[in-house]
Design an enzyme around this catalytic site. Structure first.
Site, PDB file in Angstrom:
ATOM      1  N   ASP A  17       0.878  -1.160   0.000  1.00 33.70           N
ATOM      2  CA  ASP A  17       0.000   0.000   0.000  1.00 33.70           C
ATOM      3  C   ASP A  17       0.920   1.216   0.000  1.00 33.70           C
ATOM      4  O   ASP A  17       2.110   1.115   0.303  1.00 33.70           O
ATOM      5  CB  ASP A  17      -0.878  -0.033   1.258  1.00 33.70           C
ATOM      6  CG  ASP A  17      -1.692   1.226   1.424  1.00 33.70           C
ATOM      7  OD1 ASP A  17      -2.462   1.572   0.510  1.00 33.70           O
ATOM      8  OD2 ASP A  17      -1.528   1.889   2.470  1.00 33.70           O
ATOM      9  N   LEU A  18       0.369   2.385  -0.304  1.00 33.26           N
ATOM     10  CA  LEU A  18       1.204   3.583  -0.415  1.00 33.26           C
ATOM     11  C   LEU A  18       0.980   4.560   0.736  1.00 33.26           C
ATOM     12  O   LEU A  18       1.846   4.774   1.579  1.00 33.26           O
ATOM     13  CB  LEU A  18       0.948   4.260  -1.769  1.00 33.26           C
ATOM     14  CG  LEU A  18       1.705   5.549  -2.057  1.00 33.26           C
ATOM     15  CD1 LEU A  18       3.196   5.405  -1.836  1.00 33.26           C
ATOM     16  CD2 LEU A  18       1.404   6.008  -3.490  1.00 33.26           C
ATOM     17  N   ASP A  19      -0.205   5.162   0.780  1.00 26.79           N
ATOM     18  CA  ASP A  19      -0.488   6.178   1.794  1.00 26.79           C
ATOM     19  C   ASP A  19      -0.505   5.561   3.188  1.00 26.79           C
ATOM     20  O   ASP A  19      -1.295   4.654   3.467  1.00 26.79           O
ATOM     21  CB  ASP A  19      -1.836   6.846   1.516  1.00 26.79           C
ATOM     22  CG  ASP A  19      -1.817   7.669   0.244  1.00 26.79           C
ATOM     23  OD1 ASP A  19      -1.543   8.872   0.326  1.00 26.79           O
ATOM     24  OD2 ASP A  19      -2.050   7.098  -0.843  1.00 26.79           O
ATOM     25  N   THR A 116      -2.581   0.809  -4.435  1.00 23.21           N
ATOM     26  CA  THR A 116      -3.062   1.969  -3.714  1.00 23.21           C
ATOM     27  C   THR A 116      -4.495   2.314  -4.091  1.00 23.21           C
ATOM     28  O   THR A 116      -4.924   2.068  -5.225  1.00 23.21           O
ATOM     29  CB  THR A 116      -2.157   3.194  -3.977  1.00 23.21           C
ATOM     30  OG1 THR A 116      -2.713   4.354  -3.342  1.00 23.21           O
ATOM     31  CG2 THR A 116      -2.015   3.477  -5.469  1.00 23.21           C
ATOM     32  N   SER A 117      -5.207   2.903  -3.155  1.00 22.43           N
ATOM     33  CA  SER A 117      -6.568   3.371  -3.429  1.00 22.43           C
ATOM     34  C   SER A 117      -6.566   4.743  -4.080  1.00 22.43           C
ATOM     35  O   SER A 117      -7.606   5.222  -4.522  1.00 22.43           O
ATOM     36  CB  SER A 117      -7.370   3.437  -2.115  1.00 22.43           C
ATOM     37  OG  SER A 117      -7.471   2.169  -1.529  1.00 22.43           O
ATOM     38  N   LYS A 149     -10.406  -1.435  -1.991  1.00 26.45           N
ATOM     39  CA  LYS A 149     -10.241  -2.138  -0.720  1.00 26.45           C
ATOM     40  C   LYS A 149     -11.425  -1.842   0.202  1.00 26.45           C
ATOM     41  O   LYS A 149     -11.922  -0.722   0.211  1.00 26.45           O
ATOM     42  CB  LYS A 149      -8.939  -1.676  -0.049  1.00 26.45           C
ATOM     43  CG  LYS A 149      -7.688  -1.905  -0.898  1.00 26.45           C
ATOM     44  CD  LYS A 149      -6.480  -1.225  -0.246  1.00 26.45           C
ATOM     45  CE  LYS A 149      -5.256  -1.336  -1.144  1.00 26.45           C
ATOM     46  NZ  LYS A 149      -4.069  -0.646  -0.577  1.00 26.45           N
ATOM     47  N   ASP A 174      -1.613  -0.413   6.220  1.00 26.73           N
ATOM     48  CA  ASP A 174      -1.745   0.387   7.443  1.00 26.73           C
ATOM     49  C   ASP A 174      -3.188   0.559   7.886  1.00 26.73           C
ATOM     50  O   ASP A 174      -3.419   1.161   8.936  1.00 26.73           O
ATOM     51  CB  ASP A 174      -1.135   1.778   7.231  1.00 26.73           C
ATOM     52  CG  ASP A 174      -1.976   2.632   6.301  1.00 26.73           C
ATOM     53  OD1 ASP A 174      -2.511   3.662   6.753  1.00 26.73           O
ATOM     54  OD2 ASP A 174      -2.130   2.257   5.122  1.00 26.73           O
TER      55      ASP A 174
END
Length: 223
Positions: A17-19, A116-117, A149, A174
């Protein structure tokens, strides 16, 4: 002072995931969503903001659009993106250990993906904080899936693109929605408490405060 214990893991591929996982952005996202609600005269608190974490913005907004009289989800999302990318938006920064871990994995030739979203342009910009988008063979964004997600679609697409069976991959997340997506895809999951308490991430295989204590093992039986 006692040194923190190291965690040695191994997988055929690593999917991030990114953020909040690679780059700390929650403070920036919270500011944008808060501004969106308050600009329309609507209350906004921590409980509401938590419903946006780890999800596609449009899907999270769809839960609240009825409160924004005369506005569509797309209109509201565009407005929020304007706040997010504006010059007064708080700057993002790398999650501790993220850049070092990615550099190590890339040097080892471990296949890497981002799931990522967020939007692709947003992802490309943020990845500059941890070594650049070129470190990754695959980037799946919220624009590439029909369901975000906790639906596993993004992770399954990334595994297919990498040519890795989900059981052989390891996801990093996260948020509860992301942990749910990774587990539904059949991936093992490491969760970071950068945006949520450990109790909210109980579905993960391992929960850590950040990525500083994580090391990649040479062989599967070392993990």
């Amino acid at each position: 002072m006692t040194e923190p214990a190291l965690h040695h893991l191994h997988a055929e591929a690593a999917l991030f995931d990114l953020d909040g996982t690679l780059v700390a952005t929650e403070h920036r996202s919270r500011a944008a969503w808060t501004r969106l609600f308050t600009s329309h005269g609507l209350p906004c608190d921590d409980v509401l903001l938590a419903t946006f974490v780890g999800r596609r913005g449009q899907e999270a907004l769809a839960d609240h659009v009825h409160r924004f009289s005369g506005h569509t989800v797309d209109e509201l999302f565009e407005e929020a993106c304007g706040y997010l990318m504006g010059p007064d938006s708080p700057p993002p920064f790398a999650v501790p250990g993220a850049a070092e871990l990615l550099a190590d994995l890339h040097g080892r030739g471990v296949p890497l993906a981002v799931v990522t979203s967020g939007l692709r342009a947003h992802a490309t910009e943020l990845l500059d904080h941890v070594g650049g988008a070129e470190l990754f063979q695959v980037i799946v964004t919220g624009e590439d899936v029909s369901a975000g997600k906790p639906d596993p679609q993004g992770y399954l697409a990334a595994c297919r693109a990498l040519g890795v069976h989900p059981a052989d991959g390891l996801a990093f997340e996260d948020a509860p929605a992301g942990v749910g997506a990774a587990r539904a895809a059949g991936l093992r999951c490491v969760a970071l408490t950068t945006t949520h308490a450990a109790a909210d991430l109980a579905g993960a295989d391992l929960v850590l405060p950040d990525l500083t204590t994580l090391r990649w093992a040479q062989r599967t039986h070392d993990s």
